[in-house]
Design a protein around this motif. Structure first.
Motif, PDB file in Angstrom:
ATOM      1  N   PHE A 152       5.787  44.437  95.592  1.00  0.00           N
ATOM      2  CA  PHE A 152       5.703  44.152  96.875  1.00  0.00           C
ATOM      3  C   PHE A 152       6.781  45.198  97.784  1.00  0.00           C
ATOM      4  O   PHE A 152       6.563  45.703  98.809  1.00  0.00           O
ATOM      5  CB  PHE A 152       5.760  42.832  97.296  1.00  0.00           C
ATOM      6  N   LYS A 153       8.022  44.899  97.021  1.00  0.00           N
ATOM      7  CA  LYS A 153       9.074  45.710  97.651  1.00  0.00           C
ATOM      8  C   LYS A 153       8.947  47.271  97.546  1.00  0.00           C
ATOM      9  O   LYS A 153       9.274  47.808  98.490  1.00  0.00           O
ATOM     10  CB  LYS A 153      10.282  45.126  97.196  1.00  0.00           C
ATOM     11  N   ALA A 154       8.199  47.515  96.516  1.00  0.00           N
ATOM     12  CA  ALA A 154       8.168  48.899  96.367  1.00  0.00           C
ATOM     13  C   ALA A 154       6.881  49.547  97.080  1.00  0.00           C
ATOM     14  O   ALA A 154       7.016  50.851  97.773  1.00  0.00           O
ATOM     15  CB  ALA A 154       7.938  49.088  94.660  1.00  0.00           C
ATOM     16  N   ASP A 155       5.701  48.827  97.193  1.00  0.00           N
ATOM     17  CA  ASP A 155       4.537  49.158  97.755  1.00  0.00           C
ATOM     18  C   ASP A 155       3.831  47.940  98.230  1.00  0.00           C
ATOM     19  O   ASP A 155       2.845  47.748  97.269  1.00  0.00           O
ATOM     20  CB  ASP A 155       3.956  50.404  96.996  1.00  0.00           C
ATOM     21  N   LYS A 156       4.068  47.408  99.477  1.00  0.00           N
ATOM     22  CA  LYS A 156       3.275  46.203  99.689  1.00  0.00           C
ATOM     23  C   LYS A 156       1.846  46.331 100.034  1.00  0.00           C
ATOM     24  O   LYS A 156       1.051  45.420  99.586  1.00  0.00           O
ATOM     25  CB  LYS A 156       3.919  45.656 101.031  1.00  0.00           C
ATOM     26  N   ASP A 157       1.360  47.656 100.316  1.00  0.00           N
ATOM     27  CA  ASP A 157      -0.035  47.784 100.434  1.00  0.00           C
ATOM     28  C   ASP A 157      -0.567  47.731  99.092  1.00  0.00           C
ATOM     29  O   ASP A 157      -1.736  47.141  98.906  1.00  0.00           O
ATOM     30  CB  ASP A 157      -0.248  49.105 101.038  1.00  0.00           C
ATOM     31  N   TYR A 158      -0.139  48.359  98.126  1.00  0.00           N
ATOM     32  CA  TYR A 158      -0.780  48.231  96.920  1.00  0.00           C
ATOM     33  C   TYR A 158      -0.857  46.924  96.119  1.00  0.00           C
ATOM     34  O   TYR A 158      -1.736  46.657  95.552  1.00  0.00           O
ATOM     35  CB  TYR A 158      -0.066  49.487  96.088  1.00  0.00           C
ATOM     36  N   ALA A 159       0.498  46.453  96.285  1.00  0.00           N
ATOM     37  CA  ALA A 159       0.694  45.162  95.800  1.00  0.00           C
ATOM     38  C   ALA A 159      -0.447  44.166  96.006  1.00  0.00           C
ATOM     39  O   ALA A 159      -1.058  43.473  95.301  1.00  0.00           O
ATOM     40  CB  ALA A 159       2.053  44.750  95.874  1.00  0.00           C
ATOM     41  N   CYS A 160      -0.669  43.985  97.478  1.00  0.00           N
ATOM     42  CA  CYS A 160      -1.626  43.257  98.031  1.00  0.00           C
ATOM     43  C   CYS A 160      -2.971  43.635  97.704  1.00  0.00           C
ATOM     44  O   CYS A 160      -3.800  42.507  97.462  1.00  0.00           O
ATOM     45  CB  CYS A 160      -1.417  43.341  99.539  1.00  0.00           C
ATOM     46  N   GLU A 161      -3.217  44.739  97.660  1.00  0.00           N
ATOM     47  CA  GLU A 161      -4.477  45.363  97.022  1.00  0.00           C
ATOM     48  C   GLU A 161      -4.889  44.647  95.518  1.00  0.00           C
ATOM     49  O   GLU A 161      -6.044  44.335  95.454  1.00  0.00           O
ATOM     50  CB  GLU A 161      -4.802  46.850  97.146  1.00  0.00           C
ATOM     51  N   THR A 162      -3.924  44.564  94.818  1.00  0.00           N
ATOM     52  CA  THR A 162      -4.098  43.924  93.427  1.00  0.00           C
ATOM     53  C   THR A 162      -4.648  42.577  93.706  1.00  0.00           C
ATOM     54  O   THR A 162      -5.535  42.219  92.948  1.00  0.00           O
ATOM     55  CB  THR A 162      -2.974  44.322  92.508  1.00  0.00           C
ATOM     56  N   LEU A 163      -4.190  41.970  94.509  1.00  0.00           N
ATOM     57  CA  LEU A 163      -4.586  40.550  94.731  1.00  0.00           C
ATOM     58  C   LEU A 163      -5.942  40.421  95.263  1.00  0.00           C
ATOM     59  O   LEU A 163      -6.838  39.687  95.023  1.00  0.00           O
ATOM     60  CB  LEU A 163      -3.538  39.864  95.780  1.00  0.00           C
ATOM     61  N   LYS A 164      -6.302  41.362  96.271  1.00  0.00           N
ATOM     62  CA  LYS A 164      -7.417  41.303  96.842  1.00  0.00           C
ATOM     63  C   LYS A 164      -8.552  41.527  95.760  1.00  0.00           C
ATOM     64  O   LYS A 164      -9.722  41.063  95.917  1.00  0.00           O
ATOM     65  CB  LYS A 164      -7.413  42.246  97.990  1.00  0.00           C
ATOM     66  N   ARG A 165      -8.109  42.495  94.770  1.00  0.00           N
ATOM     67  CA  ARG A 165      -9.201  42.818  93.805  1.00  0.00           C
ATOM     68  C   ARG A 165      -9.529  41.453  92.888  1.00  0.00           C
ATOM     69  O   ARG A 165     -10.818  41.289  92.741  1.00  0.00           O
ATOM     70  CB  ARG A 165      -8.823  44.032  92.815  1.00  0.00           C
ATOM     71  N   ALA A 166      -8.449  40.907  92.459  1.00  0.00           N
ATOM     72  CA  ALA A 166      -8.719  39.707  91.715  1.00  0.00           C
ATOM     73  C   ALA A 166      -9.291  38.641  92.470  1.00  0.00           C
ATOM     74  O   ALA A 166      -9.961  37.943  92.001  1.00  0.00           O
ATOM     75  CB  ALA A 166      -7.316  39.250  91.101  1.00  0.00           C
ATOM     76  N   GLN A 167      -8.955  38.438  93.817  1.00  0.00           N
ATOM     77  CA  GLN A 167      -9.673  37.612  94.692  1.00  0.00           C
ATOM     78  C   GLN A 167     -11.069  37.779  94.799  1.00  0.00           C
ATOM     79  O   GLN A 167     -12.002  36.868  94.676  1.00  0.00           O
ATOM     80  CB  GLN A 167      -9.147  37.475  96.026  1.00  0.00           C
ATOM     81  N   ALA A 168     -11.408  38.975  95.116  1.00  0.00           N
ATOM     82  CA  ALA A 168     -12.854  39.410  95.299  1.00  0.00           C
ATOM     83  C   ALA A 168     -13.772  39.081  93.662  1.00  0.00           C
ATOM     84  O   ALA A 168     -14.932  38.957  93.795  1.00  0.00           O
ATOM     85  CB  ALA A 168     -13.001  40.746  95.458  1.00  0.00           C
ATOM     86  N   ALA A 169     -13.266  39.279  92.866  1.00  0.00           N
ATOM     87  CA  ALA A 169     -13.699  38.859  91.441  1.00  0.00           C
ATOM     88  C   ALA A 169     -13.893  37.508  91.062  1.00  0.00           C
ATOM     89  O   ALA A 169     -14.757  37.453  90.211  1.00  0.00           O
ATOM     90  CB  ALA A 169     -12.986  39.904  90.384  1.00  0.00           C
ATOM     91  N   GLY A 170     -13.346  36.798  91.757  1.00  0.00           N
ATOM     92  CA  GLY A 170     -13.415  35.252  91.598  1.00  0.00           C
ATOM     93  C   GLY A 170     -12.446  34.566  91.135  1.00  0.00           C
ATOM     94  O   GLY A 170     -12.484  33.262  90.839  1.00  0.00           O
ATOM     95  N   ALA A 171     -10.946  34.987  91.010  1.00  0.00           N
ATOM     96  CA  ALA A 171      -9.920  34.044  90.657  1.00  0.00           C
ATOM     97  C   ALA A 171      -9.921  32.943  91.463  1.00  0.00           C
ATOM     98  O   ALA A 171      -9.935  33.347  92.649  1.00  0.00           O
ATOM     99  CB  ALA A 171      -8.855  35.000  90.619  1.00  0.00           C
ATOM    100  N   ASP A 172      -9.639  31.660  90.835  1.00  0.00           N
ATOM    101  CA  ASP A 172      -9.484  30.618  91.755  1.00  0.00           C
ATOM    102  C   ASP A 172      -8.159  30.435  92.289  1.00  0.00           C
ATOM    103  O   ASP A 172      -8.122  29.879  93.442  1.00  0.00           O
ATOM    104  CB  ASP A 172      -9.695  29.523  90.935  1.00  0.00           C
ATOM    105  N   VAL A 173      -7.108  30.939  91.546  1.00  0.00           N
ATOM    106  CA  VAL A 173      -5.598  31.025  91.913  1.00  0.00           C
ATOM    107  C   VAL A 173      -4.989  32.391  92.038  1.00  0.00           C
ATOM    108  O   VAL A 173      -5.100  32.744  90.709  1.00  0.00           O
ATOM    109  CB  VAL A 173      -4.767  29.736  91.783  1.00  0.00           C
ATOM    110  N   LEU A 174      -4.305  32.979  92.815  1.00  0.00           N
ATOM    111  CA  LEU A 174      -3.403  34.120  92.603  1.00  0.00           C
ATOM    112  C   LEU A 174      -2.075  33.590  92.491  1.00  0.00           C
ATOM    113  O   LEU A 174      -1.498  33.281  93.353  1.00  0.00           O
ATOM    114  CB  LEU A 174      -3.775  35.020  93.957  1.00  0.00           C
ATOM    115  N   VAL A 175      -1.739  33.748  91.381  1.00  0.00           N
ATOM    116  CA  VAL A 175      -0.155  33.504  91.038  1.00  0.00           C
ATOM    117  C   VAL A 175       0.664  34.692  91.381  1.00  0.00           C
ATOM    118  O   VAL A 175       0.805  35.588  90.755  1.00  0.00           O
ATOM    119  CB  VAL A 175       0.082  32.631  89.594  1.00  0.00           C
TER     120      VAL A 175
END
Length: 533
Positions: A152-175
């Protein structure tokens, strides 16, 4: 209404990456049962695709019945040059047949480029495809965003996009993982607030903190205050490098001081027992200065402190030690340890009242033995036999009058020849004397065989009993070979596993004491069950 928090334990996986901390498959099975007894919500058993030990664990753990905990298998997203259905790591996760699967993926662009050797866009595809492929094969799927805070400190946009992809695919919790352990509490707060803004109010977050900056517990607490619903950690904070967030501190902090609800709240009195049990099973000393569960956590030594605590414990104690299964230790008082003994006596079916003089005798004897090196956290069978003996109801079914062990090695390359001779009276005091000998693979096995041979005709049920594990610990004191040793023996039959302990300057004598206790306990519990039947 109090908010609920979930505890996710990774002692069996992340914890075993600690230096000097190792667990056999049998150890992992025992620890998993203890974690369930503590009310832990999720137990991460290991990485089935990484080594044969973890693969075997996931097969054998199916025979255990957990009262509350759900088992999780851990692994990585699929290989950059494979599809999910062709990836052996993902197949191993499915074959583990656990209700929960946890996979980790890359959040930090430097890891994507240097570790995975792939593009940023391909990494996003890998995350989404891995989560989507595994989701139908489990009840819950958790996505661990590795190195998230650094990413996140290096590239917040990309770090958050990785979470969005996991969320969109059905992850119950993003750790969110502080894998390097370098993030500070105020940074945790700022980053989680930004993540929630970007992902929306409905996102379910978890926290996985390492302790390289001595902030793992603080970081986890701050994350919970920011709305995280799952806290990951290990018993006693064991983990790679400086360790993980310590669940033995997190659980009481969250349920006692911050008002969160959790299943573990109902079993908080077992926290110290579980903390020490894990150390005993791993055959390492229990750290005395651990908060809440350490031997010194509620210790008061002399002067103003003792005087004040005797009048009112709250003057120098932030909680009542009994809440977490620990005890107040004041050298000038005989009150220390009473509550634990009363609790254990009730558990063992022994009726003791708080004002019973026998209680003081038991406490004194236990303290005396502990000063000699005994520890009963993982050897409750020895403790139960001791308590029955002290109240005048000894559960002793044979008397070891003497023994001799011959350990002879004739050639440099040959195996030693070990023979044990025993003299035993059955029953104690007035019975028949048996004098027998037997060989074995080492002195302890030879003693075990000789004792069983001597009393087998009296107690045929011993055929179903087996030695499950054997551990030796050198105790502090005299240096080198003059030191005392503590021997911990785990035995099993068709129904349960139990632990016994022996201490001596002589490893054979210590082993023999633990072995005799183990056999006596087997006979005692069998007779008790027969009476109930």
């Amino acid at each position: 209404m109090a908010k609920r928090i979930e505890f996710y334990d990774t002692t069996l996986r992340d914890g075993t990456q600690a230096e000097y901390f190792t667990l056999s498959v049998e150890d992992k099975l025992r620890v998993a049962q203890k974690l369930d007894e503590l009310g832990i919500d999720y137990i991460e058993g290991g990485w089935p695709g990484s080594n044969p030990k973890d693969a075997r664990f996931f097969k054998e753990v199916r025979d255990l019945n957990f009262k509350h905990a759900k088992l999780a298998a851990f692994g990585s997203t699929h290989h950059p040059r494979k599809n999910p259905e062709d990836d052996p790591n993902l197949q191993a996760l499915i074959e583990a047949r656990t209700p929960v699967i946890t996979i980790f993926g890359k959040s930090w662009d430097i890891h994507v480029k240097e570790a995975l050797k792939t593009t940023l866009e391909r990494n996003l595809e890998i995350i989404e495809a891995s989560v989507a492929y595994l989701k139908p094969h489990c009840e819950k799927l958790f996505y661990d965003a590795e190195h998230f805070f650094d990413g996140f400190k290096a590239d917040k946009d990309y770090a958050c996009e990785t979470l969005k992809r996991a969320q969109a695919a059905g992850a119950d919790v993003l750790v969110l993982c502080d894998t390097n352990g370098g993030t500070l509490p105020h940074e945790i707060v700022e980053i989680i607030k930004e993540v929630k803004k970007r992902l929306g109010k409905g996102v379910s977050l978890g926290i996985h903190a390492h302790n390289d900056s001595e902030c793992a517990v603080a970081n986890s607490l701050m994350a919970v205050l920011e709305g995280v619903i799952q806290v990951q950690g290990t018993i006693n904070g064991f983990g790679e490098r400086c360790g993980n967030a310590n669940l033995c501190s997190l659980i009481p902090n969250l349920v006692l001081k911050m008002g969160y609800e959790a299943q573990s709240k109902n079993y908080l009195h077992r926290l110290t027992e579980v903390s020490r049990y894990v150390c005993e099973v791993a055959n390492i000393p229990h750290p005395s200065y651990l908060p809440y569960v350490g031997h010194s956590a509620f210790a008061h030594k002399g002067g103003v402190h003792v005087s004040a605590v005797m009048r009112h414990p709250r003057t120098y104690e932030h909680i009542e030690p009994e809440l977490v299964g620990n005890v107040r230790r004041i050298l000038v008082s005989d009150l220390s340890g009473r509550s634990n003994i009363l609790y254990k006596a009730k558990e063992f079916g022994i009726r003791l009242e708080p004002d019973d003089p026998m209680l003081a005798n038991i406490v004194a004897e236990v303290k005396k033995l502990e000063s000699e090196g005994y520890q009963f956290e993982a050897a409750e069978a020895s403790l139960e036999l001791l308590m029955y003996r002290l109240i005048g109801e000894p559960k002793q079914y044979f008397e070891l009058l003497g023994y001799r062990v011959l350990d002879m090695k004739s050639t440099e390359d040959g195996l030693p020849l070990v023979e044990a001779t025993v003299m035993i009276r059955v029953p104690p005091g007035v019975g028949v004397i048996e004098h027998t000998a037997a060989s074995g693979n080492g002195p302890v096995n030879a003693l075990d065989n000789a004792i069983r041979k001597a009393i087998g005709r009296f107690y045929p049920q011993l055929k179903e009993m087996a030695l499950a594990d054997y551990k030796v610990r050198v105790l502090p004191g005299k240096p080198g070979t003059a030191a005392k040793v503590r021997v911990l023996i785990f035995s099993r039959d068709n129904h349960e596993v139990w632990g016994t302990v022996g201490v001596s300057h002589d490893v054979i004598e210590a082993s023999c004491r633990a072995l005799v206790d183990s056999i006596n306990y087997k006979l005692f519990k069998d007779r008790h069950k027969n009476k109930e039947g």
